[in-house]
Design an enzyme around this catalytic site. Structure first.
Site, PDB file in Angstrom:
ATOM      1  N   ARG A 289     -11.875   5.816  10.507  1.00 23.96           N
ATOM      2  CA  ARG A 289     -11.448   4.420  10.430  1.00 23.96           C
ATOM      3  C   ARG A 289     -12.533   3.539   9.830  1.00 23.96           C
ATOM      4  O   ARG A 289     -12.238   2.613   9.060  1.00 23.96           O
ATOM      5  CB  ARG A 289     -11.071   3.904  11.815  1.00 23.96           C
ATOM      6  CG  ARG A 289     -10.475   2.502  11.808  1.00 23.96           C
ATOM      7  CD  ARG A 289      -9.238   2.437  10.936  1.00 23.96           C
ATOM      8  NE  ARG A 289      -8.496   1.196  11.123  1.00 23.96           N
ATOM      9  CZ  ARG A 289      -7.353   0.914  10.510  1.00 23.96           C
ATOM     10  NH1 ARG A 289      -6.832   1.796   9.670  1.00 23.96           N
ATOM     11  NH2 ARG A 289      -6.730  -0.218  10.726  1.00 23.96           N
TER      12      ARG A 289
ATOM     13  N   ASP B 153      -8.716  -6.585  -4.606  1.00 23.87           N
ATOM     14  CA  ASP B 153      -8.340  -5.282  -4.058  1.00 23.87           C
ATOM     15  C   ASP B 153      -8.898  -4.198  -4.973  1.00 23.87           C
ATOM     16  O   ASP B 153      -8.403  -3.967  -6.072  1.00 23.87           O
ATOM     17  CB  ASP B 153      -6.810  -5.184  -3.985  1.00 23.87           C
ATOM     18  CG  ASP B 153      -6.319  -3.874  -3.369  1.00 23.87           C
ATOM     19  OD1 ASP B 153      -7.151  -2.983  -3.085  1.00 23.87           O
ATOM     20  OD2 ASP B 153      -5.092  -3.748  -3.180  1.00 23.87           O
TER      21      ASP B 153
ATOM     22  N   HIS C 211      -7.941  -5.316  -0.150  1.00 23.26           N
ATOM     23  CA  HIS C 211      -6.661  -4.616  -0.015  1.00 23.26           C
ATOM     24  C   HIS C 211      -5.822  -5.176   1.122  1.00 23.26           C
ATOM     25  O   HIS C 211      -4.588  -5.217   1.044  1.00 23.26           O
ATOM     26  CB  HIS C 211      -6.923  -3.115   0.211  1.00 23.26           C
ATOM     27  CG  HIS C 211      -5.681  -2.288   0.255  1.00 23.26           C
ATOM     28  ND1 HIS C 211      -4.760  -2.268  -0.770  1.00 23.26           N
ATOM     29  CD2 HIS C 211      -5.192  -1.445   1.207  1.00 23.26           C
ATOM     30  CE1 HIS C 211      -3.771  -1.452  -0.458  1.00 23.26           C
ATOM     31  NE2 HIS C 211      -4.000  -0.950   0.732  1.00 23.26           N
TER      32      HIS C 211
ATOM     33  N   SER D  45       0.839  -1.193   0.000  1.00 23.69           N
ATOM     34  CA  SER D  45       0.000   0.000   0.000  1.00 23.69           C
ATOM     35  C   SER D  45       0.880   1.251   0.000  1.00 23.69           C
ATOM     36  O   SER D  45       1.715   1.432  -0.893  1.00 23.69           O
ATOM     37  CB  SER D  45      -0.942  -0.051   1.208  1.00 23.69           C
ATOM     38  OG  SER D  45      -1.930   0.947   1.140  1.00 23.69           O
TER      39      SER D  45
END
Length: 369
Positions: free
Chosen positions: A218, A313, A346, A148
């Protein structure tokens, strides 16, 4: 991996950031695993993603439940084998795990930086980590790797210091964020900034935390880390109480899960660090200075590349990894590419997937030290 101990190093020389701002000095917190060989040729830098840090592997003697975020990958006999490699994990500038960041004291005011901490970029992180390499006596990394945002750092290492990296391992990443990704980051930032306890970023001075904003940030982010099939398989439309309660409490298991993840995150992560880090993600774009020509931007790289993506992803889809691969191929750079079938979205790069780890192991075994 066993017990590990965080280390800290201070740098007194100022660092000028990409924004033009300057830090008079800074500290980095890092951990190491394995032994640096006599020639210094076996060092691997692991770069962390948004909420990660220097604690890559192992556990702490006073808190054995705190296991490193990539412990399934790093250690003796694991794909990144510490019997072969000397592995370094470091917390980025602007972080909240001890490295100089918004929670640190500003030497000019004697108060915490808070919102006065300057904006940092992926380029700035790499420049700071190069000073750590100097401190450790590492002239050239055998590899720099990350998933990432960590993958963006590995890519930047190959451009900013092409003679100091032999292999760049870019996993579940992208050459720049899409408009959709920037949009998700902005929603998360606005959740934090609009929290009444944010106080313009100087909440620490008031002894408060913008908890609700962090929770929402979040929750939004976590949705993008998972795949639809994974959420469906794990939660579906399962009810928390076996019935509809006709309220705004958590009726569905997925609601309860997201609230739990939001509460947990707000309990340990700093809001200003979140803002800084997501902006660094947004700004990263090596092709920006090259008329959006990624191949031209990557022409100066000298490293060999390993690029990996995951089928489900959708935040950093396989097509984004292929952009990097095609740009490297145009330059006749050495590149290996793996597109891995994994249903975890992901977050797949963090998991102990058999195929994924086998591919990583095979590549790392072929790196000569």
């Amino acid at each position: 991996m066993g017990f590990v101990v965080p280390q800290r190093v201070g740098f007194n020389e100022p660092i000028t950031l990409k924004s033009g701002a300057q830090l008079p000095g800074f500290e980095l917190v890092f951990e190491t695993y394995g032994q640096l060989n006599a020639s210094g040729s076996n060092a691997v830098l692991v770069c962390h993603a948004l909420s990660g840090g220097h604690h890559v592997a192992g556990m702490y003697a006073d808190n054995p439940k705190n296991i490193g975020w990539w412990d399934n990958l790093v250690g003796p006999g694991k794909p990144l084998d510490t019997n072969k490699f000397f592995v370094v994990g470091v917390n980025n500038l602007g972080g909240c795990y001890g490295t100089t960041g918004p929670l640190s004291l500003n030497p000019e005011t004697g108060k915490r930086y808070g919102a006065d901490f300057p904006m940092v970029t992926v380029e700035d992180w790499v420049a700071a980590h190069a000073r750590l390499a100097d401190h450790l006596g590492i002239d050239t990394w055998a590899a720099v790797m990350g998933g990432s945002l960590g993958g963006m750092q590995a890519l930047e290492w190959s451009l900013q210091f092409p003679d100091r990296i032999r292999h760049a391992m870019v996993i579940a990443s992208a050459p720049k964020l899409s408009a959709q990704n920037i949009a998700f980051n902005e929603v998360a930032r606005q959740a934090i900034i609009s929290d009444p306890e944010f106080h313009g970023g100087h909440y620490a001075e008031r002894g408060v935390i913008p908890t609700n904003g962090l929770r929402l940030a979040r929750m939004v982010g976590h949705i993008t880390y998972l795949s639809d099939s994974q959420m469906g398989d794990k939660f579906g439309r399962q009810l928390c109480h076996g019935e509809h309660r006709f309220s705004y409490d958590a009726d569905f298991e997925i609601e309860s899960y997201l609230r739990y993840q939001g509460d947990k995150f707000a309990g340990f992560f700093d809001a200003n660090t979140y803002l800084i880090t997501t902006k660094a993600l947004d700004y990263f774009d090596p092709a920006f200075a090259y008329n959006d020509d990624l191949a031209a931007a990557l022409a100066r790289a000298k490293a060999s590349f390993f690029v990996a993506s995951f089928s489900t992803d959708w935040r950093f889809s396989p097509s984004r990894s292929r952009e990097i691969v095609f740009a490297l191929m145009k330059n006749r750079h050495r590149v290996a590419y793996a597109e891995i079938d994994c249903d975890a979205g992901h977050d797949s790069f963090l998991l102990d997937d058999t195929h994924y780890h086998a591919v990583l192991r095979a590549y790392l075994e072929n790196i000569k030290v």
